[in-house]
Design a protein around this motif. Structure first.
Motif, short mmCIF file in Angstrom:
data_model
loop_
_atom_site.label_atom_id
_atom_site.label_comp_id
_atom_site.label_asym_id
_atom_site.label_seq_id
_atom_site.Cartn_x
_atom_site.Cartn_y
_atom_site.Cartn_z
N ARG A 151 0.84 -1.20 0.00
CA ARG A 151 0.00 0.00 0.00
C ARG A 151 0.88 1.25 0.00
N PHE A 152 0.41 2.25 -0.76
CA PHE A 152 1.18 3.49 -0.89
C PHE A 152 0.19 4.63 -1.11
N ALA A 153 0.47 5.78 -0.50
CA ALA A 153 -0.36 6.96 -0.71
C ALA A 153 0.53 8.20 -0.72
N PHE A 154 0.10 9.22 -1.45
CA PHE A 154 0.85 10.47 -1.51
C PHE A 154 -0.12 11.64 -1.57
N ALA A 155 0.37 12.83 -1.23
CA ALA A 155 -0.48 14.03 -1.24
C ALA A 155 0.36 15.29 -1.10
N SER A 156 -0.26 16.42 -1.47
CA SER A 156 0.40 17.72 -1.32
C SER A 156 0.56 18.11 0.13
N GLU A 157 -0.35 17.66 0.98
CA GLU A 157 -0.31 18.06 2.38
C GLU A 157 -0.57 16.86 3.28
N ILE A 158 -0.05 16.92 4.48
CA ILE A 158 -0.19 15.83 5.44
C ILE A 158 -1.65 15.55 5.76
N LYS A 159 -2.46 16.60 5.82
CA LYS A 159 -3.86 16.41 6.22
C LYS A 159 -4.60 15.44 5.32
N ALA A 160 -4.20 15.35 4.05
CA ALA A 160 -4.86 14.41 3.15
C ALA A 160 -4.53 12.97 3.52
N LEU A 161 -3.32 12.71 3.97
CA LEU A 161 -2.95 11.37 4.41
C LEU A 161 -3.63 11.02 5.72
N LEU A 162 -3.80 12.01 6.59
CA LEU A 162 -4.55 11.78 7.83
C LEU A 162 -6.02 11.52 7.53
N ALA A 163 -6.56 12.15 6.48
CA ALA A 163 -7.95 11.89 6.08
C ALA A 163 -8.11 10.47 5.56
N LEU A 164 -7.05 9.95 4.95
CA LEU A 164 -7.08 8.57 4.47
C LEU A 164 -7.02 7.58 5.63
N ASP A 165 -6.16 7.84 6.60
CA ASP A 165 -5.96 6.91 7.72
C ASP A 165 -5.63 7.72 8.97
N ALA A 166 -6.60 7.87 9.85
CA ALA A 166 -6.42 8.69 11.06
C ALA A 166 -5.35 8.13 11.98
N SER A 167 -5.03 6.84 11.87
CA SER A 167 -4.02 6.25 12.76
C SER A 167 -2.62 6.76 12.46
N LEU A 168 -2.45 7.48 11.33
CA LEU A 168 -1.15 8.04 11.00
C LEU A 168 -0.80 9.25 11.88
N ALA A 169 -1.75 9.73 12.67
CA ALA A 169 -1.52 10.87 13.56
C ALA A 169 -0.74 10.40 14.79
N GLU A 170 0.52 10.12 14.56
CA GLU A 170 1.41 9.60 15.60
C GLU A 170 2.69 10.42 15.57
N ILE A 171 3.08 10.98 16.69
CA ILE A 171 4.22 11.89 16.73
C ILE A 171 5.53 11.17 16.45
N ASP A 172 6.43 11.87 15.76
CA ASP A 172 7.80 11.42 15.61
C ASP A 172 8.63 12.22 16.61
N PRO A 173 9.07 11.61 17.70
CA PRO A 173 9.82 12.36 18.72
C PRO A 173 11.09 12.99 18.18
N ASP A 174 11.74 12.31 17.23
CA ASP A 174 12.95 12.89 16.64
C ASP A 174 12.62 14.20 15.90
N ALA A 175 11.47 14.23 15.24
CA ALA A 175 11.06 15.44 14.53
C ALA A 175 10.76 16.57 15.50
N LEU A 176 10.12 16.25 16.63
CA LEU A 176 9.85 17.28 17.64
C LEU A 176 11.18 17.84 18.16
N HIS A 177 12.13 16.96 18.43
CA HIS A 177 13.45 17.39 18.90
C HIS A 177 14.14 18.27 17.84
N GLU A 178 14.05 17.86 16.58
CA GLU A 178 14.67 18.63 15.49
C GLU A 178 14.02 20.00 15.35
N TYR A 179 12.69 20.04 15.42
CA TYR A 179 11.97 21.31 15.31
C TYR A 179 12.37 22.26 16.43
#
Length: 641
Positions: A151-179
């Motif tokens: 399975r593969f999905a792509f989109a211009s914005e993250i919200k479209a992937l979250l609309a496809l599968d709400a379970s993708l709303a999971e934090i990446d701690p490394d990304a939070l640290h990087e930000y």
């Protein structure tokens, strides 16, 4: 400019899934939407009609149905490419979409070498059962994806992937640290653990359940042009005029963002010189202690005979930040709030705006580009003198209430002098105003501290700096910036905040042919001692009033951080101390409280750190906790009153 989405799954694409993705992107394309579904493949599109508005609908298929395309962006050389294609067979539309579709169907990834523009697209070949994704050279257009086996999905914005599968709303701690460390999240990472971001200048192939990613373009700094300064100036003028002319191609009204700074003023003046006819300009005014840039913007507009519309940007977090985060899908700094409001104004009058993004990177416009030379000289002082005598004296200095204060500059200098390796030193220089080592111990919760011990966000910057195909120190810094900070900060914000209002933003400086030319200019043509933008200023003398050339660089959103001191205090309990990030163990409330107290009392300048924390908290509530953006805003307004 548009929104794109696609799904591939061997058990068949559910049209309802694709429709949810498309609806989430409607703001990017208010003029129309479309979808194609055939078994295991589904493509979606929302359209902002700029070129050939009466046709060129998407997703588009070849006449035999073998290939599909969903495409976001503009190809500025599509007319030249169309002439080549029409020698083989006539085109049925007047736009760039059919041109791109035909090129990809014929040449595959080899077509990427012919493209001049900003773009992100998905292309599927049913005969080969192969998906191709690609993103433009400098990362002006976004492209996110998710992959799970077949399975593969792509989109211009993250919200479209979250609309496809709400379970993708999971934090990446490394990304939070990087930000929190660098103010950006670099590709391929996003703030969501399983959602990835395609890097600029790369393509992706998904075939037989496997993902392959490769670069098709990279900025090269060698060999240097063997031309005099005057010859380089003439060549730059010609190339920029050509780029501006190509960026003005549109079937709808075009305007300009005009801040009053060097870059946007020069682009606006060249638009006037190339296009001839007047066009509207739009200026945001963030006034603080006499630091308003608007008088300079008004001066340029008046001298060029252009109408100008001014927007006073209010220093208010509560009223707008939740809305901005909802469109961004990830946290970002105060530039997002400024661009969002300015784009809202511009969208009432035009569908396309040109701006000066990329000028700092092309021409050497940041203080750090010469500041690192002073670090090298300061580091030559005996270490005991620096650490035992000068260090304690510098530590007592206040950062004041402005990011370019003497106190900040000396603290930055002293911090970097302790690092010997150029790449590590440059990476550290980018994070001075954010959550550096000294703050993590008190701000990070145990889980985030544990992740921080195993992941250093600065390593990627250092690696790019040191691996650049460049001999000049300036070129190595620019290369690191164009691979990370440029696409993942100003360009990310520009895309989301303009497209939130159905407005297309174009950046002539980021024409890859202009970027290639500028990269091969000798560093001394850009930075000499403390003089920045040497060749750009020489060019600007041909187009702009002398007052614009003499004024120091400020930054569009810089005053906003410092105008928010009172609101940081009012929001302390609701947004920072009573934080959801604190509740879930990522941050510590006592560390946040100390930052707020020291900032309000004037003991330290934490303006940018507090903004990053506020934005991260609002993002976490909306995207991770699922709280409604309107309710978050109302709660913030009640506490800020």
């Amino acid at each position: 400019m548009c929104g794109i989405a696609g799904v591939l799954r061997p058990d068949g694409v559910d049209r309802a899934d694709l429709d949810r993705m498309i609806r989430s992107l409607q703001h990017r394309g208010p003029d129309g939407r479309g979808a194609l579904v055939a078994g295991a493949v589904g493509f979606g599109h929302t359209r902002l009609a700029v070129i050939d508005p009466r046709s060129s609908t998407q997703p588009m298929a070849t006449r035999d149905g073998r290939c599909w395309l969903t495409f976001n962006g503009e190809l500025y050389n599509y007319r030249e490419l169309a002439k080549e294609l029409e020698r083989e067979a006539p085109l049925s539309t007047r736009g760039d979409t059919e041109v791109l579709l035909r090129l990809l169907a014929r040449d595959g990834t080899r077509a990427l070498a012919k493209l001049r523009g900003m773009f992100a697209f998905g292309f599927y070949d049913f005969a080969e059962r192969r998906l191709l994704l690609a993103r433009d050279h400098t990362g002006q257009k976004p492209l996110y994806y998710w992959h799970d086996g077949e399975r593969f999905a792509f989109a211009s914005e993250i919200k479209a992937l979250l609309a496809l599968d709400a379970s993708l709303a999971e934090i990446d701690p490394d990304a939070l640290h990087e930000y929190l460390t660098l103010r950006i999240v670099t590709a391929p990472r996003s703030m969501f653990r399983r959602i990835r971001k395609l890097p600029p200048g790369h393509f992706l192939i998904f075939e037989n359940g496997r993902v392959e990613i490769a670069p098709y373009w990279s900025l090269r700094f060698e060999p240097k042009h063997s031309m005099s300064f005057d010859e380089a100036l003439e060549e730059l003028d010609a190339r920029l005029r050509d780029a501006v002319a190509h960026h003005l191609v549109s079937d709808v009204p075009v305007g300009a963002f005009l801040s009053g700074g060097m870059d946007s003023s020069l682009v606006t003046a060249m638009m006037r010189a190339v296009g001839g006819a007047p066009f509207p300009t739009f200026s945001g005014d963030v006034a603080l202690d006499g630091r308003s840039e608007y008088p300079h913007a008004k001066l340029v507009a008046d001298r060029l005979g252009l109408p100008n519309r001014r927007l006073a940007i209010e220093p208010v977090i509560a009223r707008i930040l939740p809305t901005v985060i909802r469109y961004l899908d990830e946290p970002a700094d105060a530039l997002s709030v400024c661009v969002y409001q300015l784009a809202e104004l511009a969208a009432r009058h035009v569908k396309v705006v040109l701006g000066g993004d990329g000028g700092d990177e092309l021409f050497g416009g940041y203080d750090r580009y010469f500041g690192n030379r002073y670090v090298e000289r300061y580091a030559l002082l005996p270490e005991p003198l620096r650490q035992k005598v000068l260090g304690p004296l510098i530590a007592r200095l206040s950062g004041g209430h402005w990011y370019r204060s003497v106190g900040h500059r000396l603290k930055w200098l002293h911090l970097l002098a302790g690092l010997d390796e150029p790449g590590k030193r440059y990476a550290k220089s980018l994070g001075y105003f954010y959550v550096s080592d000294e703050y993590r111990r008190t701000l990070y919760g145990p889980a985030l501290l544990a992740r921080a011990s195993g992941f250093d966000p600065e390593e990627r910057i250092a690696e790019l700096h040191d691996s650049a195909d460049a001999r000049e120190a300036l070129d190595r810094m620019v290369y690191a910036d164009t691979c990370t900070r440029l696409p993942d900060h100003p360009l990310m914000i520009l895309d989301r905040m303009t497209m939130a209002h159905g407005l297309e933003a174009r950046s002539p400086f980021l024409d890859h042919r202009v970027a290639e030319h500028c990269a091969r200019l000798p560093a001394v043509f850009k930075v000499r001692g403390t003089r920045l933008r040497v060749i750009e200023k020489a060019l600007a003398r041909r187009y702009l009033p002398a007052e614009i050339l003499r004024r120091p660089k400020q930054g569009f959103s810089s005053p906003l951080f410092y105008a928010l001191k009172s609101e940081f205090g009012r929001l302390r309990e609701a947004l920072l101390v009573e934080s959801r990030l604190v509740e879930d163990g990522w941050l510590r409330s006592e560390g946040i409280a100390r930052l707020v107290e020291d900032h309000i009392a004037g003991r330290a300048d934490h303006a940018q750190r507090l903004w990053l924390l506020c934005a991260a908290e609002v993002w976490y509530r909306i995207r991770l906790r699922g709280e409604d953006a309107v309710e978050v805003e109302e709660a913030m307004l009640r506490r800020a009153a």
